[in-house]
Write a protein that holds these residues in place. Structure first.
Motif, PDB file in Angstrom:
ATOM      1  N   UNK A 115       0.868  -1.174   0.000  1.00  0.00           N
ATOM      2  CA  UNK A 115       0.000   0.000   0.000  1.00  0.00           C
ATOM      3  C   UNK A 115       0.911   1.231   0.000  1.00  0.00           C
ATOM      4  N   UNK A 116       0.859   2.068  -1.039  1.00  0.00           N
ATOM      5  CA  UNK A 116       1.781   3.209  -1.087  1.00  0.00           C
ATOM      6  C   UNK A 116       1.737   4.049   0.187  1.00  0.00           C
ATOM      7  N   UNK A 117       2.913   4.414   0.678  1.00  0.00           N
ATOM      8  CA  UNK A 117       3.005   5.148   1.950  1.00  0.00           C
ATOM      9  C   UNK A 117       2.305   6.498   1.891  1.00  0.00           C
ATOM     10  N   UNK A 118       2.152   7.056   0.693  1.00  0.00           N
ATOM     11  CA  UNK A 118       1.540   8.375   0.544  1.00  0.00           C
ATOM     12  C   UNK A 118       0.016   8.323   0.452  1.00  0.00           C
ATOM     13  N   UNK A 119      -0.577   7.117   0.517  1.00  0.00           N
ATOM     14  CA  UNK A 119      -2.027   6.992   0.426  1.00  0.00           C
ATOM     15  C   UNK A 119      -2.697   7.681   1.613  1.00  0.00           C
ATOM     16  N   UNK A 120      -3.693   8.524   1.394  1.00  0.00           N
ATOM     17  CA  UNK A 120      -4.348   9.225   2.511  1.00  0.00           C
ATOM     18  C   UNK A 120      -5.064   8.275   3.466  1.00  0.00           C
ATOM     19  N   UNK A 121      -5.167   8.702   4.707  1.00  0.00           N
ATOM     20  CA  UNK A 121      -5.933   7.937   5.688  1.00  0.00           C
ATOM     21  C   UNK A 121      -7.400   7.858   5.276  1.00  0.00           C
ATOM     22  N   UNK A 122      -8.057   6.802   5.696  1.00  0.00           N
ATOM     23  CA  UNK A 122      -9.480   6.667   5.449  1.00  0.00           C
ATOM     24  C   UNK A 122      -9.868   5.253   5.096  1.00  0.00           C
ATOM     25  N   UNK A 123     -11.155   5.042   4.890  1.00  0.00           N
ATOM     26  CA  UNK A 123     -11.668   3.731   4.535  1.00  0.00           C
ATOM     27  C   UNK A 123     -11.624   3.528   3.015  1.00  0.00           C
ATOM     28  N   UNK A 124     -11.332   2.297   2.630  1.00  0.00           N
ATOM     29  CA  UNK A 124     -11.163   1.947   1.218  1.00  0.00           C
ATOM     30  C   UNK A 124     -11.731   0.551   0.971  1.00  0.00           C
ATOM     31  N   UNK A 125     -11.982   0.275  -0.297  1.00  0.00           N
ATOM     32  CA  UNK A 125     -12.097  -1.091  -0.771  1.00  0.00           C
ATOM     33  C   UNK A 125     -10.780  -1.444  -1.446  1.00  0.00           C
ATOM     34  N   UNK A 126     -10.232  -2.582  -1.072  1.00  0.00           N
ATOM     35  CA  UNK A 126      -9.009  -3.114  -1.670  1.00  0.00           C
ATOM     36  C   UNK A 126      -9.409  -4.313  -2.525  1.00  0.00           C
ATOM     37  N   UNK A 127      -9.043  -4.266  -3.778  1.00  0.00           N
ATOM     38  CA  UNK A 127      -9.443  -5.312  -4.732  1.00  0.00           C
ATOM     39  C   UNK A 127      -8.224  -6.060  -5.245  1.00  0.00           C
ATOM     40  N   UNK A 128      -8.288  -7.374  -5.222  1.00  0.00           N
ATOM     41  CA  UNK A 128      -7.254  -8.215  -5.818  1.00  0.00           C
ATOM     42  C   UNK A 128      -7.883  -8.993  -6.967  1.00  0.00           C
ATOM     43  N   UNK A 129      -7.117  -9.190  -8.031  1.00  0.00           N
ATOM     44  CA  UNK A 129      -7.582 -10.068  -9.108  1.00  0.00           C
ATOM     45  C   UNK A 129      -6.396 -10.841  -9.664  1.00  0.00           C
ATOM     46  N   UNK A 130      -6.664 -12.065 -10.016  1.00  0.00           N
ATOM     47  CA  UNK A 130      -5.708 -12.871 -10.771  1.00  0.00           C
ATOM     48  C   UNK A 130      -6.410 -13.282 -12.043  1.00  0.00           C
ATOM     49  N   UNK A 131      -5.811 -12.950 -13.184  1.00  0.00           N
ATOM     50  CA  UNK A 131      -6.440 -13.197 -14.476  1.00  0.00           C
ATOM     51  C   UNK A 131      -5.814 -14.447 -15.085  1.00  0.00           C
ATOM     52  N   UNK A 161     -11.883 -15.623 -27.609  1.00  0.00           N
ATOM     53  CA  UNK A 161     -12.657 -14.508 -27.053  1.00  0.00           C
ATOM     54  C   UNK A 161     -13.416 -14.913 -25.795  1.00  0.00           C
ATOM     55  N   UNK A 162     -13.383 -14.048 -24.797  1.00  0.00           N
ATOM     56  CA  UNK A 162     -14.116 -14.244 -23.542  1.00  0.00           C
ATOM     57  C   UNK A 162     -13.766 -15.549 -22.837  1.00  0.00           C
ATOM     58  N   UNK A 163     -12.502 -15.945 -22.918  1.00  0.00           N
ATOM     59  CA  UNK A 163     -12.068 -17.159 -22.229  1.00  0.00           C
ATOM     60  C   UNK A 163     -11.005 -16.879 -21.164  1.00  0.00           C
ATOM     61  N   UNK A 164     -10.581 -15.627 -21.030  1.00  0.00           N
ATOM     62  CA  UNK A 164      -9.798 -15.284 -19.843  1.00  0.00           C
ATOM     63  C   UNK A 164     -10.718 -15.416 -18.635  1.00  0.00           C
ATOM     64  N   UNK A 165     -10.157 -15.823 -17.505  1.00  0.00           N
ATOM     65  CA  UNK A 165     -10.952 -16.025 -16.297  1.00  0.00           C
ATOM     66  C   UNK A 165     -10.436 -15.102 -15.199  1.00  0.00           C
ATOM     67  N   UNK A 166     -11.350 -14.329 -14.598  1.00  0.00           N
ATOM     68  CA  UNK A 166     -10.992 -13.380 -13.548  1.00  0.00           C
ATOM     69  C   UNK A 166     -11.359 -13.980 -12.189  1.00  0.00           C
ATOM     70  N   UNK A 167     -10.358 -14.111 -11.332  1.00  0.00           N
ATOM     71  CA  UNK A 167     -10.578 -14.547  -9.949  1.00  0.00           C
ATOM     72  C   UNK A 167     -10.273 -13.347  -9.056  1.00  0.00           C
ATOM     73  N   UNK A 168     -11.221 -12.935  -8.222  1.00  0.00           N
ATOM     74  CA  UNK A 168     -11.025 -11.675  -7.510  1.00  0.00           C
ATOM     75  C   UNK A 168     -11.770 -11.638  -6.189  1.00  0.00           C
ATOM     76  N   UNK A 169     -11.369 -10.690  -5.362  1.00  0.00           N
ATOM     77  CA  UNK A 169     -12.017 -10.408  -4.082  1.00  0.00           C
ATOM     78  C   UNK A 169     -11.839  -8.936  -3.757  1.00  0.00           C
ATOM     79  N   UNK A 170     -12.721  -8.420  -2.893  1.00  0.00           N
ATOM     80  CA  UNK A 170     -12.584  -7.067  -2.351  1.00  0.00           C
ATOM     81  C   UNK A 170     -12.615  -7.136  -0.826  1.00  0.00           C
TER      82      UNK A 170
END
Length: 232
Positions: free
Chosen positions: A145-161, A169-178
């Motif tokens: 998490x960049x040190x310069x990111x302001x304080x506060x609440x966020x959603x953090x999203x991860x994805x592995x493609x 076409x349309x056969x990449x698969x997205x695996x993700x969470x927030x």
């Protein structure tokens, strides 16, 4: 015998898929699955998303999480995977700052509010095979998490493609969470509007990082989809 073979194939298909139910902050994982990470619709099936224009591409969540994790700016974060991350493809992380008056426990992350803080690139292993960092492990590749990111609440999203079938076409698969997080000890920088994207909206199915033949790809020629990485 045909029935048994079908069961074995179905089991193998599920085993090849995964979810990311636990956020890890500086080496410490959340206490239990889906505590600060929103439970995804594929919690049981483990299947990925194939349509990058689907509303599910944002968080894939069926419900919000009960808690918010405290994450000091500058922390190293990653996610525990339910199965081995055996599909080749990049891991990316994004942040979205919760608007004033809203809570990470309920905000849906809509609008052009997401920016990328990390992505991974492929490389050749000792066998001259194209692989991605943390491939064939049980945790996503870490980011900071960049040190310069302001304080506060966020959603953090991860994805592995997963790109093993992405030449079609349309056969990449997205695996993700927030995950729902509260950033502390931060700075006062934030990316400009030109680095923020909406989900859905940031990706197209024919983006070169989404529809791509990885079996005929030089490592440094891969183009990760979405906005550039914000360094802070």
């Amino acid at each position: 015998m045909k029935f048994l073979n079908g069961l074995l194939l179905a089991a193998a298909a599920v085993e090849a898929h995964y979810t990311f139910p636990r956020l890890v902050v500086n080496g410490k994982a959340e206490d239990k699955d889906w505590s600060v990470t929103r439970q995804t619709k594929n919690a049981q099936s483990k299947s990925g998303i194939e349509n990058p224009n689907s509303a599910d591409i944002r968080c894939y969540s069926s419900t919000t999480a009960p808690n918010i994790a405290t994450v000091p700016a500058g922390s190293t974060i990653n996610y525990i995977s339910t199965q081995q991350i055996n599909h080749p493809g990049p891991t990316q992380y994004m942040l979205a700052r919760v608007p004033a008056g809203s809570s990470a426990k309920s905000w849906d992350g809509s609008g052009s509010v997401w920016w990328k803080i990390a992505t991974t690139m492929p490389y050749y292993d000792n066998n001259k095979q194209l692989v991605w960092p943390a491939q064939n492990t049980y945790a996503t590749h870490p980011a900071v998490i960049p040190a310069s990111t302001p304080n506060g609440e966020y959603l953090l999203r991860v994805e592995q493609i997963a790109l093993h079938m992405a030449s079609q076409p349309n056969k990449a698969q997205f695996y993700l969470s927030c995950s729902q997080i509260n950033i502390t000890n931060g700075g006062n920088l934030e990316p400009g509007p030109n680095m923020k994207v909406a989900l859905p909206g940031a990706y197209r199915s024919n983006d070169p990082g989404i529809q791509v033949n990885i079996y005929n790809l030089q490592p440094d020629s891969y183009q990760p989809p979405g906005p550039p990485v914000w360094q802070g």
